[in-house]
Design a protein around this motif. Structure first.
Motif, PDB file in Angstrom:
ATOM      1  N   ARG A 287      21.645 -13.899  28.349  1.00 29.48           N
ATOM      2  CA  ARG A 287      21.624 -14.885  29.445  1.00 29.48           C
ATOM      3  C   ARG A 287      22.670 -14.545  30.498  1.00 29.48           C
ATOM      4  O   ARG A 287      22.403 -14.579  31.710  1.00 29.48           O
ATOM      5  N   LEU A 288      23.858 -14.216  30.036  1.00 30.34           N
ATOM      6  CA  LEU A 288      24.947 -13.906  30.957  1.00 30.34           C
ATOM      7  C   LEU A 288      24.633 -12.663  31.787  1.00 30.34           C
ATOM      8  O   LEU A 288      24.814 -12.651  33.017  1.00 30.34           O
ATOM      9  N   LEU A 289      24.158 -11.623  31.127  1.00 35.14           N
ATOM     10  CA  LEU A 289      23.901 -10.371  31.833  1.00 35.14           C
ATOM     11  C   LEU A 289      22.752 -10.509  32.826  1.00 35.14           C
ATOM     12  O   LEU A 289      22.831 -10.011  33.955  1.00 35.14           O
ATOM     13  N   HIS A 290      21.689 -11.185  32.426  1.00 39.93           N
ATOM     14  CA  HIS A 290      20.573 -11.427  33.352  1.00 39.93           C
ATOM     15  C   HIS A 290      21.052 -12.220  34.577  1.00 39.93           C
ATOM     16  O   HIS A 290      20.669 -11.916  35.715  1.00 39.93           O
ATOM     17  N   THR A 291      21.909 -13.198  34.352  1.00 38.12           N
ATOM     18  CA  THR A 291      22.414 -14.025  35.461  1.00 38.12           C
ATOM     19  C   THR A 291      23.363 -13.226  36.344  1.00 38.12           C
ATOM     20  O   THR A 291      23.334 -13.360  37.575  1.00 38.12           O
TER      21      THR A 291
ATOM     22  N   LYS B 294      11.836  -5.340  37.399  1.00 39.58           N
ATOM     23  CA  LYS B 294      11.395  -4.729  36.139  1.00 39.58           C
ATOM     24  C   LYS B 294      11.518  -5.682  34.961  1.00 39.58           C
ATOM     25  O   LYS B 294      11.131  -5.341  33.849  1.00 39.58           O
ATOM     26  N   GLY B 295      12.089  -6.855  35.207  1.00 34.82           N
ATOM     27  CA  GLY B 295      12.207  -7.831  34.131  1.00 34.82           C
ATOM     28  C   GLY B 295      13.608  -8.037  33.626  1.00 34.82           C
ATOM     29  O   GLY B 295      13.835  -8.860  32.734  1.00 34.82           O
ATOM     30  N   SER B 296      14.566  -7.264  34.162  1.00 32.95           N
ATOM     31  CA  SER B 296      15.961  -7.406  33.739  1.00 32.95           C
ATOM     32  C   SER B 296      16.048  -7.367  32.217  1.00 32.95           C
ATOM     33  O   SER B 296      15.460  -6.495  31.577  1.00 32.95           O
ATOM     34  N   LEU B 297      16.726  -8.295  31.609  1.00 38.12           N
ATOM     35  CA  LEU B 297      16.925  -8.272  30.158  1.00 38.12           C
ATOM     36  C   LEU B 297      15.678  -8.695  29.387  1.00 38.12           C
ATOM     37  O   LEU B 297      15.637  -8.584  28.159  1.00 38.12           O
ATOM     38  N   LEU B 298      14.661  -9.202  30.089  1.00 41.61           N
ATOM     39  CA  LEU B 298      13.403  -9.493  29.421  1.00 41.61           C
ATOM     40  C   LEU B 298      12.685  -8.197  29.048  1.00 41.61           C
ATOM     41  O   LEU B 298      11.854  -8.166  28.158  1.00 41.61           O
ATOM     42  N   ASN B 299      13.025  -7.133  29.752  1.00 39.44           N
ATOM     43  CA  ASN B 299      12.496  -5.808  29.457  1.00 39.44           C
ATOM     44  C   ASN B 299      13.542  -5.041  28.654  1.00 39.44           C
ATOM     45  O   ASN B 299      14.499  -4.522  29.204  1.00 39.44           O
ATOM     46  N   LYS B 300      13.367  -4.988  27.366  1.00 43.19           N
ATOM     47  CA  LYS B 300      14.369  -4.396  26.480  1.00 43.19           C
ATOM     48  C   LYS B 300      14.591  -2.911  26.766  1.00 43.19           C
ATOM     49  O   LYS B 300      15.639  -2.358  26.448  1.00 43.19           O
ATOM     50  N   ASP B 301      13.608  -2.253  27.367  1.00 41.35           N
ATOM     51  CA  ASP B 301      13.750  -0.829  27.671  1.00 41.35           C
ATOM     52  C   ASP B 301      14.816  -0.582  28.736  1.00 41.35           C
ATOM     53  O   ASP B 301      15.293   0.548  28.889  1.00 41.35           O
ATOM     54  N   LEU B 302      15.176  -1.623  29.474  1.00 41.86           N
ATOM     55  CA  LEU B 302      16.144  -1.456  30.556  1.00 41.86           C
ATOM     56  C   LEU B 302      17.591  -1.417  30.071  1.00 41.86           C
ATOM     57  O   LEU B 302      18.480  -1.060  30.834  1.00 41.86           O
TER      58      LEU B 302
END
Length: 284
Positions: free
Chosen positions: A197-201, A236-244
């Motif tokens: 949550r923190l990193l995505h924000t 690309k989805g930020s942290l929702l995309n685990k490949d990132l």
């Protein structure tokens, strides 16, 4: 003894500062496992600094929990801010870890405490932020050519015309209310871990914030590059995309190597956490 609501606000201010520095990988910022782009501070420097600020956040919350006019409250609380800076520098042996944080988080604490005292809706917090800082840019960023000792923010304003955190608070911190809070409290991240949550924000804030800390060390092209990188991560989805996550780790190393540190965005991340806790506790 403070009222229970004041203790909660002090608790949330402390928690938000600790949560911000716990985030990793964080694009050149200090974290529990890295000094990031910094040579003079580490995670423990931040822990010590944060501990020194807790009492001032309590004082600010208590002063704002009042029927007094916001202008008077803000004037008094800026004195607490000066005292907090002195204690911070004493604790860190002269290293500036939280000067910007004291200012912007202090303003958020004032606005939240005042809104809670008045039994107002959550949106009034943003209105209070605008009200107490109205005219700040014109008051504090005029006639700078005559000054001999300029702050980082003043230099950036003269060179680029960017008003920095003064302009942001005068506008009601729209980066937080329009982008960061919706990202932090989004349904998609409701079951994610705290770090995700923190990193995505943080990425969301960096995509939209004209961070004067970056401009102080670098230039406008570096700032725009950082914003584009973060906007692309969001697409690309930020942290929702685990490949990132591998790409984000590489970016953190690259930012650290180039001494890019989005310190202003870090402050706004902490304020986002604080306001989310306030909303969850007092308004849901």
């Amino acid at each position: 003894m403070y009222p229970e609501k004041i203790y909660r606000l002090g608790e949330f201010a402390l928690e938000s500062m600790l949560m911000e520095v716990a985030c990793f990988p964080s694009f050149g910022l200090v974290s529990p496992v890295s000094k990031g782009a910094h040579k003079d501070m580490d995670y423990f420097t931040f822990i010590k600094s944060t501990a020194s600020l807790q009492k001032y956040m309590l004082k600010i919350a208590h002063r704002a929990f009042s029927p007094d006019n916001l202008d008077v409250i803000f004037y008094d609380c800026r004195k607490f801010g000066v005292e907090a800076e002195k204690d911070m520098f004493k604790k860190t042996k002269g290293i500036n870890t939280h000067k910007g944080m004291i200012f912007v988080l202090g303003i958020a604490v004032i606005a939240a405490s005042k809104a809670i005292y008045n039994n107002e809706e959550f949106h009034s917090i943003q209105e209070h932020i605008r009200s107490m800082t109205k005219g700040m840019v014109s008051r504090e960023l005029k006639n700078l050519e005559k000054k001999t000792a300029l702050t980082h923010g003043e230099r950036v304003f003269l060179e680029y015309g960017i008003t920095g955190i003064r302009g942001e608070v005068e506008a009601g911190i729209p980066v937080i209310f329009d982008y960061a809070l919706p990202a932090y409290d989004s349904v998609e991240f409701s079951h994610a871990g705290d770090n995700e949550r923190l990193l995505h924000t943080l990425i969301t804030i960096m995509a939209h914030c004209d961070d004067t800390t970056i401009l102080h060390r670098h230039d406008i092209s570096t700032l725009k590059e950082v914003q584009i990188i973060c906007k692309n991560l969001l697409k690309k989805g930020s942290l929702l995309n685990k490949d990132l996550i591998v790409e984000i780790h590489d970016l953190d190393k690259n930012f650290s190597k180039k001494r890019i540190s989005p310190g202003g965005c870090a402050d706004l991340l902490a304020v986002t956490v604080f306001l989310s806790l306030v909303k969850e506790t007092f308004y849901v």
